[in-house]
Scaffold this active site. Structure first.
Site, mmCIF file in Angstrom:
data_model
loop_
_atom_site.group_PDB
_atom_site.id
_atom_site.type_symbol
_atom_site.label_atom_id
_atom_site.label_comp_id
_atom_site.label_asym_id
_atom_site.label_seq_id
_atom_site.Cartn_x
_atom_site.Cartn_y
_atom_site.Cartn_z
ATOM 1 N N ARG A 87 36.164 14.841 43.448
ATOM 2 C CA ARG A 87 36.722 13.865 42.487
ATOM 3 C C ARG A 87 36.351 14.631 41.522
ATOM 4 O O ARG A 87 36.368 15.263 40.567
ATOM 5 C CB ARG A 87 34.997 13.501 41.575
ATOM 6 N N HIS A 131 40.635 11.424 31.382
ATOM 7 C CA HIS A 131 38.989 12.426 31.425
ATOM 8 C C HIS A 131 39.086 12.812 30.140
ATOM 9 O O HIS A 131 39.587 14.097 30.090
ATOM 10 C CB HIS A 131 38.973 13.276 32.725
ATOM 11 N N GLU A 176 33.692 8.078 31.018
ATOM 12 C CA GLU A 176 32.845 8.507 30.217
ATOM 13 C C GLU A 176 34.026 7.726 28.697
ATOM 14 O O GLU A 176 33.406 8.251 27.592
ATOM 15 C CB GLU A 176 32.524 9.259 29.750
ATOM 16 N N ASN A 298 27.605 7.918 35.693
ATOM 17 C CA ASN A 298 26.874 9.346 34.927
ATOM 18 C C ASN A 298 25.813 9.485 34.453
ATOM 19 O O ASN A 298 25.801 8.441 33.555
ATOM 20 C CB ASN A 298 28.442 9.998 34.171
ATOM 21 N N TYR A 300 22.978 11.583 32.487
ATOM 22 C CA TYR A 300 22.054 13.312 32.034
ATOM 23 C C TYR A 300 20.501 12.920 32.131
ATOM 24 O O TYR A 300 19.549 13.492 32.387
ATOM 25 C CB TYR A 300 22.652 13.053 31.279
ATOM 26 N N GLU A 372 28.204 10.931 37.973
ATOM 27 C CA GLU A 372 28.220 12.679 37.551
ATOM 28 C C GLU A 372 26.681 12.787 37.728
ATOM 29 O O GLU A 372 26.140 11.762 37.230
ATOM 30 C CB GLU A 372 29.104 12.664 36.264
#
Length: 462
Positions: A87, A131, A176, A298, A300, A372
């Protein structure tokens, strides 16, 4: 030499489905450098990094990881790693230097060569169309606060699909949009550096509109597999007090539901919120809710949220940077190990996120892909903490699969150490160490560990 102990201390991962897609992710601005090469125009991040004090180490991305010149070396790293997919993002100002008008042929040529090389190496290209690198002329005209940017983004999608669509199967529109809205337009920690608080919400709507218009452009070129990379994570109330629960619910609405429900349900989660957005919102929602083939996540860390208290209250605002004017206060999650970035390591938050999406959206949710997941640690090569991080998160992902959540792939952030936005070069997320003085690449222990995992998965061992 790699320490055998570092690679063998953990037991083998459970078996994932044979068609599970394993990949790694990067973004153009963070790795390419060559910001003035071959007709590339400036973007909002170029202007942001030129302002003193915006980037913590005073650096910029003019060189970054040098990928624009060293892409062949990086494709060879991908081949050695053994991933099925890569990606990357297509720099909007490389393709359309002013954001609109004539296509810059040399800029598209770069991605043409990259895609060819990936296909030859047996690595599936998965381009992200945006992005965060908004062309500077569009940003100066209002950026994502104005409707025209969404329409110009559709032009970008059309140009890229026309060139690459014969070899690209999987497409990602946006990365995002929640972070760009909050950090870029809401509190000014990222480009374009605006501090508009709730007046930043038009940027959210216009990004989602741009997504829908881009989906239409991709479909017109025959695209059959389109997703988006939205950030998601659990929102936990700091206590059972009604004010903390209400603050957490509002935070969850603004960071999770606001970016999922227009896409999946064709509506905003709150009527008052929808009424505050610009333009023909009802008509726009029909465009935004174009059917998706898969939905990217994504992940985290979770966010612990309470009602705001006195500035500097214990545990409040630490490492978060949100202004006190907001009606919620993210807090540090106690009792958890932390990455070099200071983020809490909570692997079970990944499986909770995936289950929540499944339970919240039911049959309106397409298959999921973790687009991600990663961590920053300062250790240059002997990165046992990164290995433990990914091992634990993959076990939680497998647990979600066992519970019936339809997850089709997992992408590590990131292949390379890179320019980490407002942190500059202080945070290293890569499986490959980059010496930013020489641009020499050195695979870390985590690179070799992941290569071993992929061999194990292909071999059918548990």
């Amino acid at each position: 030499m790699t320490s055998p102990t570092a690679l063998s201390a953990l037991p083998g991962l459970p078996r994932f489905p044979a068609d599970f897609l394993w990949g790694v992710s990067t973004s153009a601005f963070q790795i390419e450098g060559a910001t003035d090469a071959d007709g590339r125009g400036p973007c909002a991040w170029d202007a942001f990094t030129a302002e003193p004090g915006r980037v913590k180490d005073g650096s910029d991305a003019a060189v970054a990881a040098g990928h624009y010149d060293r892409w062949r070396e990086d494709v060879e790293l991908l081949r050695r790693l053994g991933v099925g997919a890569y990606r990357f993002s297509v720099s909007w100002p490389r393709v359309l230097p002013t954001g609109s008008g004539a296509v810059n042929g040399p800029g598209l040529d770069f991605y043409d060569r990259l895609v060819d090389a990936l296909c030859e190496a047996g690595v599936e290209p998965v381009p992200t169309l945006f992005h965060w690198d908004t062309p500077l002329p569009l940003e100066e005209a209002g950026g994502w606060l104005v409707r025209d940017t969404a329409e110009r983004f559709a032009d970008h999608a059309d140009a890229v699909a026309a060139r690459l669509g014969d070899r690209v199967t999987h497409w990602i529109t946006l990365n995002e949009p929640a972070e760009l809205t909050l950090l870029g337009y809401g509190i000014g920690e990222h480009a374009p550096g605006r501090s508009l608080l709730f007046d930043a919400l038009p940027a959210a709507h216009h990004q989602l509109l741009g997504h829908g218009l881009a989906v239409r452009a991709l479909r017109a070129h025959g695209a059959r597999s389109i997703g988006i990379a939205n950030s998601h994570g659990p929102t936990w109330p700091a206590s059972e007090r009604p004010e903390d629960v209400a603050a957490a619910e509002l935070y969850d609405t603004l960071t999770n539901r606001m970016f999922a429900e227009p896409l999946l349900l064709g509506r905003y989660p709150d009527e008052g919120l929808a009424a505050a957005l610009p333009g023909p919102v009802a008509d726009d929602l029909e465009t935004i809710a174009q059917p998706l083939d898969w939905y990217g996540v994504n992940y985290y860390q979770p966010t612990l949220v309470g009602a705001p208290g006195p500035r500097g209250a214990p545990g409040e605002f630490a490492g978060v940077g949100l202004p006190g004017e907001l009606p919620f206060a993210p807090r540090e999650i106690p009792g958890r190990p932390r990455t070099g970035f200071g983020w809490a390591v909570v692997p079970e938050g990944l499986s909770e996120t995936l289950r929540t999406l499944r339970d919240r959206y039911g049959d309106r949710l397409p298959p999921l892909v973790v687009t991600e997941n990663g961590c920053a640690y300062p250790e240059p090569v002997r990165d046992a903490e990164r290995i433990a991080f990914h091992d634990a998160h993959l076990r939680e992902l497998h647990a979600a699969l066992r519970d019936g959540v339809d997850v089709r792939g997992y992408f590590v952030w990131s292949l390379l150490d890179n320019f980490e936005w407002a942190e500059g070069y202080r945070q290293r997320f890569g499986l490959v160490h980059v010496d930013f003085a020489t641009l020499r690449r050195t695979p870390k222990d985590s690179f070799r560990w992941l290569a071993g995992v992929l061999r194990q998965q292909r071999g059918g061992t548990r």
